[in-house]
Design a protein around this motif. Structure first.
Motif, PDB file in Angstrom:
ATOM      1  N   TRP A   1     -15.772   4.072   3.218  1.00 18.79           N
ATOM      2  CA  TRP A   1     -15.406   4.502   4.570  1.00 18.79           C
ATOM      3  C   TRP A   1     -16.435   5.508   5.067  1.00 18.79           C
ATOM      4  O   TRP A   1     -16.672   6.545   4.414  1.00 18.79           O
ATOM      5  CB  TRP A   1     -14.039   5.162   4.564  1.00 18.79           C
ATOM      6  CG  TRP A   1     -12.867   4.265   4.323  1.00 18.79           C
ATOM      7  CD1 TRP A   1     -12.484   3.698   3.138  1.00 18.79           C
ATOM      8  CD2 TRP A   1     -11.885   3.859   5.290  1.00 18.79           C
ATOM      9  NE1 TRP A   1     -11.339   2.957   3.308  1.00 18.79           N
ATOM     10  CE2 TRP A   1     -10.936   3.050   4.622  1.00 18.79           C
ATOM     11  CE3 TRP A   1     -11.701   4.121   6.656  1.00 18.79           C
ATOM     12  CZ2 TRP A   1      -9.833   2.484   5.266  1.00 18.79           C
ATOM     13  CZ3 TRP A   1     -10.607   3.566   7.303  1.00 18.79           C
ATOM     14  CH2 TRP A   1      -9.696   2.755   6.618  1.00 18.79           C
ATOM     15  N   VAL A   2     -17.046   5.238   6.232  1.00 22.41           N
ATOM     16  CA  VAL A   2     -18.021   6.173   6.808  1.00 22.41           C
ATOM     17  C   VAL A   2     -17.631   6.608   8.219  1.00 22.41           C
ATOM     18  O   VAL A   2     -18.394   7.326   8.873  1.00 22.41           O
ATOM     19  CB  VAL A   2     -19.443   5.567   6.799  1.00 22.41           C
ATOM     20  CG1 VAL A   2     -19.920   5.314   5.373  1.00 22.41           C
ATOM     21  CG2 VAL A   2     -19.501   4.277   7.620  1.00 22.41           C
ATOM     22  N   HIS A   3     -16.439   6.198   8.664  1.00 23.48           N
ATOM     23  CA  HIS A   3     -15.948   6.577  10.000  1.00 23.48           C
ATOM     24  C   HIS A   3     -14.471   6.208  10.037  1.00 23.48           C
ATOM     25  O   HIS A   3     -14.109   5.077   9.711  1.00 23.48           O
ATOM     26  CB  HIS A   3     -16.727   5.809  11.070  1.00 23.48           C
ATOM     27  CG  HIS A   3     -16.308   6.082  12.482  1.00 23.48           C
ATOM     28  ND1 HIS A   3     -16.779   7.160  13.206  1.00 23.48           N
ATOM     29  CD2 HIS A   3     -15.479   5.407  13.322  1.00 23.48           C
ATOM     30  CE1 HIS A   3     -16.264   7.130  14.428  1.00 23.48           C
ATOM     31  NE2 HIS A   3     -15.475   6.080  14.523  1.00 23.48           N
ATOM     32  N   ALA A   4     -13.616   7.176  10.404  1.00 24.39           N
ATOM     33  CA  ALA A   4     -12.181   6.894  10.386  1.00 24.39           C
ATOM     34  C   ALA A   4     -11.445   7.832  11.330  1.00 24.39           C
ATOM     35  O   ALA A   4     -11.702   9.039  11.365  1.00 24.39           O
ATOM     36  CB  ALA A   4     -11.622   7.047   8.969  1.00 24.39           C
ATOM     37  N   GLY A   5     -10.510   7.257  12.087  1.00 25.62           N
ATOM     38  CA  GLY A   5      -9.646   8.035  12.955  1.00 25.62           C
ATOM     39  C   GLY A   5      -8.412   8.519  12.224  1.00 25.62           C
ATOM     40  O   GLY A   5      -8.179   8.203  11.052  1.00 25.62           O
ATOM     41  N   SER A   6      -7.576   9.263  12.946  1.00 23.93           N
ATOM     42  CA  SER A   6      -6.432   9.930  12.325  1.00 23.93           C
ATOM     43  C   SER A   6      -5.398   8.961  11.759  1.00 23.93           C
ATOM     44  O   SER A   6      -4.612   9.337  10.882  1.00 23.93           O
ATOM     45  CB  SER A   6      -5.768  10.861  13.343  1.00 23.93           C
ATOM     46  OG  SER A   6      -5.312  10.131  14.477  1.00 23.93           O
ATOM     47  N   THR A   7      -5.399   7.697  12.222  1.00 25.36           N
ATOM     48  CA  THR A   7      -4.498   6.697  11.628  1.00 25.36           C
ATOM     49  C   THR A   7      -4.744   6.579  10.129  1.00 25.36           C
ATOM     50  O   THR A   7      -3.809   6.308   9.360  1.00 25.36           O
ATOM     51  CB  THR A   7      -4.704   5.333  12.295  1.00 25.36           C
ATOM     52  OG1 THR A   7      -4.349   5.426  13.677  1.00 25.36           O
ATOM     53  CG2 THR A   7      -3.874   4.237  11.643  1.00 25.36           C
ATOM     54  N   TYR A   8      -5.994   6.813   9.691  1.00 24.90           N
ATOM     55  CA  TYR A   8      -6.376   6.620   8.294  1.00 24.90           C
ATOM     56  C   TYR A   8      -6.653   7.936   7.564  1.00 24.90           C
ATOM     57  O   TYR A   8      -6.875   7.927   6.351  1.00 24.90           O
ATOM     58  CB  TYR A   8      -7.619   5.730   8.228  1.00 24.90           C
ATOM     59  CG  TYR A   8      -7.443   4.440   8.979  1.00 24.90           C
ATOM     60  CD1 TYR A   8      -6.677   3.404   8.451  1.00 24.90           C
ATOM     61  CD2 TYR A   8      -7.985   4.263  10.258  1.00 24.90           C
ATOM     62  CE1 TYR A   8      -6.467   2.234   9.155  1.00 24.90           C
ATOM     63  CE2 TYR A   8      -7.791   3.087  10.964  1.00 24.90           C
ATOM     64  CZ  TYR A   8      -7.029   2.079  10.412  1.00 24.90           C
ATOM     65  OH  TYR A   8      -6.818   0.909  11.117  1.00 24.90           O
ATOM     66  N   THR A   9      -6.625   9.057   8.281  1.00 24.87           N
ATOM     67  CA  THR A   9      -6.968  10.342   7.661  1.00 24.87           C
ATOM     68  C   THR A   9      -5.848  11.376   7.767  1.00 24.87           C
ATOM     69  O   THR A   9      -5.999  12.495   7.289  1.00 24.87           O
ATOM     70  CB  THR A   9      -8.230  10.939   8.320  1.00 24.87           C
ATOM     71  OG1 THR A   9      -7.971  11.185   9.716  1.00 24.87           O
ATOM     72  CG2 THR A   9      -9.422   9.997   8.180  1.00 24.87           C
ATOM     73  N   GLY A  10      -4.727  11.010   8.383  1.00 23.57           N
ATOM     74  CA  GLY A  10      -3.693  11.990   8.705  1.00 23.57           C
ATOM     75  C   GLY A  10      -2.702  12.287   7.605  1.00 23.57           C
ATOM     76  O   GLY A  10      -1.821  13.133   7.771  1.00 23.57           O
ATOM     77  N   GLY A  11      -2.841  11.626   6.463  1.00 25.05           N
ATOM     78  CA  GLY A  11      -1.870  11.813   5.385  1.00 25.05           C
ATOM     79  C   GLY A  11      -2.434  12.596   4.219  1.00 25.05           C
ATOM     80  O   GLY A  11      -3.214  13.537   4.390  1.00 25.05           O
ATOM     81  N   THR A  12      -2.038  12.200   3.020  1.00 24.49           N
ATOM     82  CA  THR A  12      -2.508  12.798   1.768  1.00 24.49           C
ATOM     83  C   THR A  12      -3.269  11.739   0.988  1.00 24.49           C
ATOM     84  O   THR A  12      -2.766  10.629   0.786  1.00 24.49           O
ATOM     85  CB  THR A  12      -1.322  13.300   0.924  1.00 24.49           C
ATOM     86  OG1 THR A  12      -0.582  14.262   1.689  1.00 24.49           O
ATOM     87  CG2 THR A  12      -1.807  13.950  -0.362  1.00 24.49           C
ATOM     88  N   ALA A  13      -4.471  12.062   0.562  1.00 26.23           N
ATOM     89  CA  ALA A  13      -5.322  11.074  -0.095  1.00 26.23           C
ATOM     90  C   ALA A  13      -4.610  10.409  -1.270  1.00 26.23           C
ATOM     91  O   ALA A  13      -3.982  11.079  -2.092  1.00 26.23           O
ATOM     92  CB  ALA A  13      -6.612  11.726  -0.570  1.00 26.23           C
ATOM     93  N   ALA A  14      -4.717   9.080  -1.345  1.00 25.70           N
ATOM     94  CA  ALA A  14      -4.085   8.299  -2.415  1.00 25.70           C
ATOM     95  C   ALA A  14      -4.985   8.318  -3.640  1.00 25.70           C
ATOM     96  O   ALA A  14      -5.715   7.365  -3.922  1.00 25.70           O
ATOM     97  CB  ALA A  14      -3.833   6.876  -1.946  1.00 25.70           C
ATOM     98  N   THR A  15      -4.958   9.422  -4.394  1.00 27.78           N
ATOM     99  CA  THR A  15      -5.825   9.555  -5.561  1.00 27.78           C
ATOM    100  C   THR A  15      -5.253   8.855  -6.798  1.00 27.78           C
ATOM    101  O   THR A  15      -5.931   8.762  -7.819  1.00 27.78           O
ATOM    102  CB  THR A  15      -6.078  11.034  -5.872  1.00 27.78           C
ATOM    103  OG1 THR A  15      -4.815  11.706  -6.014  1.00 27.78           O
ATOM    104  CG2 THR A  15      -6.871  11.685  -4.741  1.00 27.78           C
ATOM    105  N   SER A  16      -4.023   8.384  -6.716  1.00 25.35           N
ATOM    106  CA  SER A  16      -3.435   7.505  -7.729  1.00 25.35           C
ATOM    107  C   SER A  16      -3.029   6.207  -7.045  1.00 25.35           C
ATOM    108  O   SER A  16      -2.736   6.197  -5.839  1.00 25.35           O
ATOM    109  CB  SER A  16      -2.210   8.159  -8.372  1.00 25.35           C
ATOM    110  OG  SER A  16      -2.561   9.334  -9.063  1.00 25.35           O
ATOM    111  N   TRP A  17      -3.001   5.130  -7.800  1.00 25.29           N
ATOM    112  CA  TRP A  17      -2.616   3.847  -7.217  1.00 25.29           C
ATOM    113  C   TRP A  17      -1.218   3.940  -6.599  1.00 25.29           C
ATOM    114  O   TRP A  17      -0.300   4.496  -7.194  1.00 25.29           O
ATOM    115  CB  TRP A  17      -2.615   2.749  -8.274  1.00 25.29           C
ATOM    116  CG  TRP A  17      -3.988   2.261  -8.642  1.00 25.29           C
ATOM    117  CD1 TRP A  17      -4.743   2.674  -9.701  1.00 25.29           C
ATOM    118  CD2 TRP A  17      -4.756   1.271  -7.959  1.00 25.29           C
ATOM    119  NE1 TRP A  17      -5.939   2.005  -9.714  1.00 25.29           N
ATOM    120  CE2 TRP A  17      -5.977   1.125  -8.658  1.00 25.29           C
ATOM    121  CE3 TRP A  17      -4.531   0.479  -6.832  1.00 25.29           C
ATOM    122  CZ2 TRP A  17      -6.971   0.239  -8.266  1.00 25.29           C
ATOM    123  CZ3 TRP A  17      -5.516  -0.414  -6.437  1.00 25.29           C
ATOM    124  CH2 TRP A  17      -6.724  -0.525  -7.141  1.00 25.29           C
TER     125      TRP A  17
END
Length: 366
Positions: free
Chosen positions: A188-204
């Motif tokens: 990912w090199v560009h992302a709006g808040s739809t994809y960045t507004g939560g908590t990173a899924a660092t586990s499956w």
């Protein structure tokens, strides 16, 4: 880890790999093969494969545009090519649903060594070399069979660095063991808040769009921005090993399982006779020919070709009025060529590429 233990681990990883016993599951990770061309400008309005084989660009909504190229490099030992992105139109105001991803995809049958969905599942180690404008981006593994994902961020600096990302094993959801799409690696090199507004899924976890690219910056923030990537590798387990180089011929053959092109080589100084396929007229105005692919393709490919004026029917020196695909397998495809004039049934002919930019393409990409 002792040297003996390290060698044993590498041997175990090689055994678990699914591409000819190779450690690196990624095809064309050194960016050696670019069958479609070495540079394309104005990218950003549509998804697609543009230059470097096996790497597809995905976009949604961005006004940003860039040039993608297979760049020759001399400042990183062991590598002569990189995938390069130069921003030509900025998009400094990011709408919620915007995204831009660099992706490579895998058949399920090639990634069974990860034993995903089993109690003894293995982890995924992704590594690559990167440099460019200082930014933070994200790498996501997306399981298309089970709609699950995991993600991590990485930092880019103006000097080459090797990034190593260890993704955990997943005991939930098996990969299908077939030739269909099972797994994406998405940068990912560009992302709006739809994809960045939560908590990173660092586990499956089950896919949640808000958790897919948390912390991702934007390549499109300025026309001064650039990004270089090469040496992309994914292997079984948690040990990042040195990049596994393959010969150009081996890498090309792996790429041709998904895409191959009939065209005049770029270094040829003549046309007409250097590229062609023989066929026979099965009626007064239609000829049939069969093209055998250099390697067996993943699936029966789709056909595309340049303007009809780029071709000649020899020995009559006339452009066809139509070209269409006929019956096909993963080893060969029939082409139906319509002649604007009347010929004798049973006569032989050759369909030739008549211009330096002409092509016939066979595509079975995931």
């Amino acid at each position: 880890m002792s040297k003996a233990a390290e060698l044993a681990k590498i041997g175990e990883v090689a055994t678990n790999s699914q591409i000819g016993g190779r450690r690196n599951i990624i095809i064309n990770g050194a960016m050696q093969v670019a069958q479609r061309g070495t540079s394309v400008t104005g990218i950003g309005a549509a998804n697609g494969y543009f230059t470097v084989d096996r790497f597809k660009l995905f976009q949604a909504g961005t006004a940003g545009r860039l040039t993608m190229s297979q760049a020759a490099i001399t400042d990183l030992g062991g590598f002569s090519n990189a995938m390069k992105f130069d921003v030509t139109t900025a998009d400094a105001s990011i709408a919620a649903g915007e995204l831009f991803q660099i992706g490579t995809m895998f058949e399920g049958q090639d990634i069974q060594g990860f034993k995903k969905g089993h109690s003894d599942a293995e982890g995924f180690t992704v590594s690559f070399y990167v440099k460019g404008t200082a930014k933070t981006y994200s790498v996501e593994l997306f399981d298309g069979d089970n709609t699950r994902h995991v993600t991590q961020t990485f930092n880019v600096t103006t000097s080459w660095n090797r990034i190593v990302l260890n993704f955990p094993a997943d005991t939930t959801g098996k990969f299908d063991s077939d030739n269909a799409l099972s797994l994406y690696i998405l940068i990912w090199v560009h992302a709006g808040s739809t994809y960045t507004g939560g908590t990173a899924a660092t586990s499956w976890a089950a896919n949640n769009n808000a958790n897919r690219a948390v912390g991702c910056g934007s390549l499109f923030s300025s026309t001064d921005n650039e990004l270089f990537i090469t040496g992309l590798q994914m292997e079984v387990g948690s040990q990042a090993t040195p990049f596994e180089h393959r010969s150009f011929g081996e890498e090309l053959a792996l790429c041709q399982r998904y895409f191959t092109e009939l065209s005049i080589p770029t270094n040829e100084s003549f046309t007409h006779i250097s590229t062609g396929i023989m066929g026979v007229y099965n009626s007064a105005t239609q000829g049939l020919l069969r093209y055998f692919f250099p390697v067996q393709m993943r699936a029966v490919p789709t056909l595309s070709f340049d303007a009809l004026s780029s071709f000649d029917i020899e020995p009559f020196d006339v452009a066809p009025s139509a070209i269409a695909s006929g019956s096909g397998t993963t080893k060969a495809l029939a082409l139906e060529v319509t002649d604007p004039s009347s010929r004798t049934k049973g006569f032989a002919f050759m369909l030739t590429v008549d211009t330096a930019t002409g092509y016939i393409r066979f595509d079975s990409e995931l």
